[in-house]
Design an enzyme around this catalytic site. Sequence first.
Site, short mmCIF file in Angstrom:
data_model
loop_
_atom_site.label_atom_id
_atom_site.label_comp_id
_atom_site.label_asym_id
_atom_site.label_seq_id
_atom_site.Cartn_x
_atom_site.Cartn_y
_atom_site.Cartn_z
N GLU A 88 -15.51 -9.01 38.92
CA GLU A 88 -16.26 -9.47 40.08
C GLU A 88 -16.24 -8.40 41.16
O GLU A 88 -15.31 -8.36 41.99
CB GLU A 88 -15.63 -10.75 40.65
CG GLU A 88 -15.69 -11.93 39.72
CD GLU A 88 -15.76 -13.24 40.51
OE1 GLU A 88 -16.68 -14.01 40.28
OE2 GLU A 88 -14.89 -13.47 41.37
N HIS B 68 -8.56 -14.08 42.57
CA HIS B 68 -9.93 -14.01 43.09
C HIS B 68 -9.92 -13.16 44.36
O HIS B 68 -8.96 -13.17 45.12
CB HIS B 68 -10.45 -15.42 43.40
CG HIS B 68 -11.90 -15.43 43.74
ND1 HIS B 68 -12.36 -15.13 45.00
CD2 HIS B 68 -12.99 -15.68 42.98
CE1 HIS B 68 -13.69 -15.18 44.99
NE2 HIS B 68 -14.09 -15.52 43.79
P1 PGA Z 1 -21.01 -16.16 43.84
O1 PGA Z 1 -19.41 -16.26 43.76
O2 PGA Z 1 -21.55 -16.59 42.52
O3 PGA Z 1 -21.39 -17.10 44.95
O4 PGA Z 1 -21.33 -14.74 44.15
C1 PGA Z 1 -18.72 -15.86 42.62
C2 PGA Z 1 -17.24 -15.98 42.85
O5 PGA Z 1 -16.78 -15.77 43.98
O6 PGA Z 1 -16.48 -16.26 41.92
#
Ligand code: PGA
Length: 272
Positions: free
Chosen positions: A178, A105
């Site tokens: 992401e 992440h």
């Molecule tokens: P968010 O976070 O939905 O608050 O943008 C997603 C994540 O960090 O996995």
Amino acid sequence: MNHRRRPLSGKPPTVVANWKMQMTPREALRLARSLRTSVGRLSSAVRLIVCPSFPAIPGVVGVLEGSAIAVGAQDVFWADRGAFTGQVSMLELRELGCRTVIVGHSERRSIGRDDNDVVARKVAAVIRHRATPILCVGESLPERRDGQQDRIVGSQVQRALRACPPPMLRQRLCIAYEPLWAIGTGNAIEPQQAIDMAKVIRQALVDLYGMAVVRRSVDILYGGSVNEKNVVDYVDREMISGVLVGGASLRQREFLALIRAVASPRPGKAAL
Ligand code: PGA
């Protein structure tokens, strides 16, 4: 936005809740309990996985036992045991009932300084234990502005998986795209941008494993400011089979609305 209907595959979409360090174990238990009661029959239309912080995992596993909601972890260490103060192994997580682990992440990459080599070792540990890694990849805003996103994300995928040759890939692998600039900002990206990046990820995986393995074993998720209003725009089951949700998974009402939206997309507004 240019919408077209999504082609329906039989597989339910995946919703992964990343609870980060936002709740104490008691608060996580409370949310897990109310999800268990309120998700009810929706759970057959959505594959739901919640990822609490380490101390909350045993309690949440207990509360969700026998339900259709799975429990995952937010990180893992690559070794099974040893003198590794503060780390948690896949051996421990499996014993607790976790079969899914978020790896790489962006917050681990920045705060924990997990580089692509560390991420590769962690992914390999998860796969070795026949669990599913959710490998997170994504470019920063400057990288996107420079048009570097395909190169960055492609190489993150390749480098994270290089310790996992095709024979190791007997169980599912999940990649979450992401973009750093969309996480926790409220600025979700254009769905078409997510789909374009899903194609880049898929190509990197095909180069590594071949099309047959990718078709059979890989899911691609989108994460970054997903909420109950925009979620159906991302879940295109051809290319993106689910979402990784942070902020919007913390409040029961909001999260339920999101799950409901995924379970029954509005006709004509299902995907790009
Ligand atoms: P968010 O976070 O939905 O608050 O943008 C997603 C994540 O960090 O996995």
